[in-house]
Write an enzyme that holds these catalytic residues in place. Structure first.
Site, PDB file in Angstrom:
ATOM      1  N   HIS A   1      43.439  15.735  -6.661  1.00  0.00           N
ATOM      2  CA  HIS A   1      43.433  14.601  -5.731  1.00  0.00           C
ATOM      3  C   HIS A   1      42.648  13.427  -6.333  1.00  0.00           C
ATOM      4  CE1 HIS A   1      43.737  17.911  -2.471  1.00  0.00           C
ATOM      5  NE2 HIS A   1      44.910  17.332  -2.530  1.00  0.00           N
TER       6      HIS A   1
ATOM      7  N   LYS B   1      47.457  23.749  12.618  1.00  0.00           N
ATOM      8  CA  LYS B   1      47.097  24.265  11.294  1.00  0.00           C
ATOM      9  C   LYS B   1      45.680  24.816  11.291  1.00  0.00           C
ATOM     10  CE  LYS B   1      48.336  22.511   6.759  1.00  0.00           C
ATOM     11  NZ  LYS B   1      48.710  21.343   5.944  1.00  0.00           N
TER      12      LYS B   1
ATOM     13  N   ARG C   1      53.218  17.251  -8.764  1.00  0.00           N
ATOM     14  CA  ARG C   1      52.812  18.211  -9.795  1.00  0.00           C
ATOM     15  C   ARG C   1      53.984  18.888 -10.473  1.00  0.00           C
ATOM     16  NH1 ARG C   1      48.994  21.223  -5.616  1.00  0.00           N
ATOM     17  NH2 ARG C   1      50.657  20.341  -4.358  1.00  0.00           N
TER      18      ARG C   1
HETATM   19  P1  ADP Z   1      49.415  18.145   2.064  1.00  0.00           P
HETATM   20  O1  ADP Z   1      48.926  19.121   3.093  1.00  0.00           O
HETATM   21  O2  ADP Z   1      49.987  16.887   2.646  1.00  0.00           O
HETATM   22  O3  ADP Z   1      50.257  18.735   0.963  1.00  0.00           O
HETATM   23  P2  ADP Z   1      47.282  18.048   0.145  1.00  0.00           P
HETATM   24  O4  ADP Z   1      45.870  17.788   0.500  1.00  0.00           O
HETATM   25  O5  ADP Z   1      47.616  19.422  -0.331  1.00  0.00           O
HETATM   26  O6  ADP Z   1      48.084  17.634   1.414  1.00  0.00           O
HETATM   27  O7  ADP Z   1      47.789  17.010  -0.935  1.00  0.00           O
HETATM   28  C1  ADP Z   1      47.781  15.629  -0.726  1.00  0.00           C
HETATM   29  C2  ADP Z   1      48.496  14.924  -1.873  1.00  0.00           C
HETATM   30  O8  ADP Z   1      47.860  15.229  -3.100  1.00  0.00           O
HETATM   31  C3  ADP Z   1      49.952  15.334  -2.075  1.00  0.00           C
HETATM   32  O9  ADP Z   1      50.695  14.198  -2.490  1.00  0.00           O
HETATM   33  C4  ADP Z   1      49.889  16.322  -3.179  1.00  0.00           C
HETATM   34  O10 ADP Z   1      51.120  16.410  -3.899  1.00  0.00           O
HETATM   35  C5  ADP Z   1      48.809  15.718  -4.020  1.00  0.00           C
HETATM   36  N1  ADP Z   1      48.152  16.700  -4.883  1.00  0.00           N
HETATM   37  C6  ADP Z   1      47.623  17.876  -4.539  1.00  0.00           C
HETATM   38  N2  ADP Z   1      47.113  18.527  -5.621  1.00  0.00           N
HETATM   39  C7  ADP Z   1      47.351  17.708  -6.673  1.00  0.00           C
HETATM   40  C8  ADP Z   1      47.110  17.804  -8.088  1.00  0.00           C
HETATM   41  N3  ADP Z   1      46.523  18.877  -8.623  1.00  0.00           N
HETATM   42  N4  ADP Z   1      47.489  16.780  -8.875  1.00  0.00           N
HETATM   43  C9  ADP Z   1      48.122  15.694  -8.327  1.00  0.00           C
HETATM   44  N5  ADP Z   1      48.390  15.544  -7.024  1.00  0.00           N
HETATM   45  C10 ADP Z   1      48.019  16.539  -6.211  1.00  0.00           C
END
Ligand code: ADP
Length: 153
Positions: free
Chosen positions: A17, A41, A90
């Site tokens: 993130h 959730k 990803r």
């Molecule tokens: P959600 O529950 O909406 O999937 P997340 O917190 O898991 O929320 O992810 C938020 C955003 O961050 C999404 O766009 C996700 O694809 C991106 N994301 C999560 N992990 C990574 C990573 N390792 N590298 C790049 N982007 C990521």
């Protein structure tokens, strides 16, 4: 002002993130990390903890703000006058999932989604794997920013 929101659960925020947020800041005047709260959730970290981790991580960057929300992401965009949604990709699974949401948000909400490909170093990281490691008391420190603490476990 070119303002983007970066929506997600951030349960917890990871270096993946952070990579997207830091690179997003180069593209927009302001990036608002918007933590979604979905009552259906189950989260490992409370909304206050998730918000605190992100605020501490970016406390020295005035272009990055943090807020919480529930409801439609496009409604939040209108409310705070953000014209863009920022998301990270990803792998092909992320793409398939994100594509339908982005098309819907454009069609229904008239909000454009900007995707950044994850960096090679962080593309394998996911909040769900981090939670699994934390749950089994493994070492997760290299996957998250230093602000993520699990003293409560
Ligand atoms: P959600 O529950 O909406 O999937 P997340 O917190 O898991 O929320 O992810 C938020 C955003 O961050 C999404 O766009 C996700 O694809 C991106 N994301 C999560 N992990 C990574 C990573 N390792 N590298 C790049 N982007 C990521």
């Amino acid at each position: 002002m070119k303002r983007a929101i970066f929506p997600g659960s951030f349960d917890p925020i990871t270096l993946g993130h952070c990579d997207i947020i830091n690179r997003g800041v180069a593209l927009f005047d302001e990036v608002i990390v918007a933590i979604g709260e979905n009552s259906a959730k189950k989260y490992m970290f409370s909304i206050e903890e998730r918000k605190g981790f992100i605020e501490t991580t970016f406390k020295n960057d005035p272009k990055i703000k943090v807020m919480t929300y529930s409801g439609l992401t496009t409604d939040l965009c209108k409310e705070i006058e953000a014209d863009f949604i920022l998301r990270g990709l990803r792998n092909p699974a992320d793409f398939e999932f994100e594509k339908a949401i982005a098309h819907t948000n454009l069609k229904v909400g008239e909000i454009e989604t900007i995707f950044l490909l994850s960096s090679i170093e962080t593309s394998f990281i996911s909040s769900s794997i981090v939670r699994e490691i934390i749950h089994y008391k493994g070492s997760y420190e290299n996957l998250v920013p230093a602000a993520v603490k699990t003293n409560f476990l």
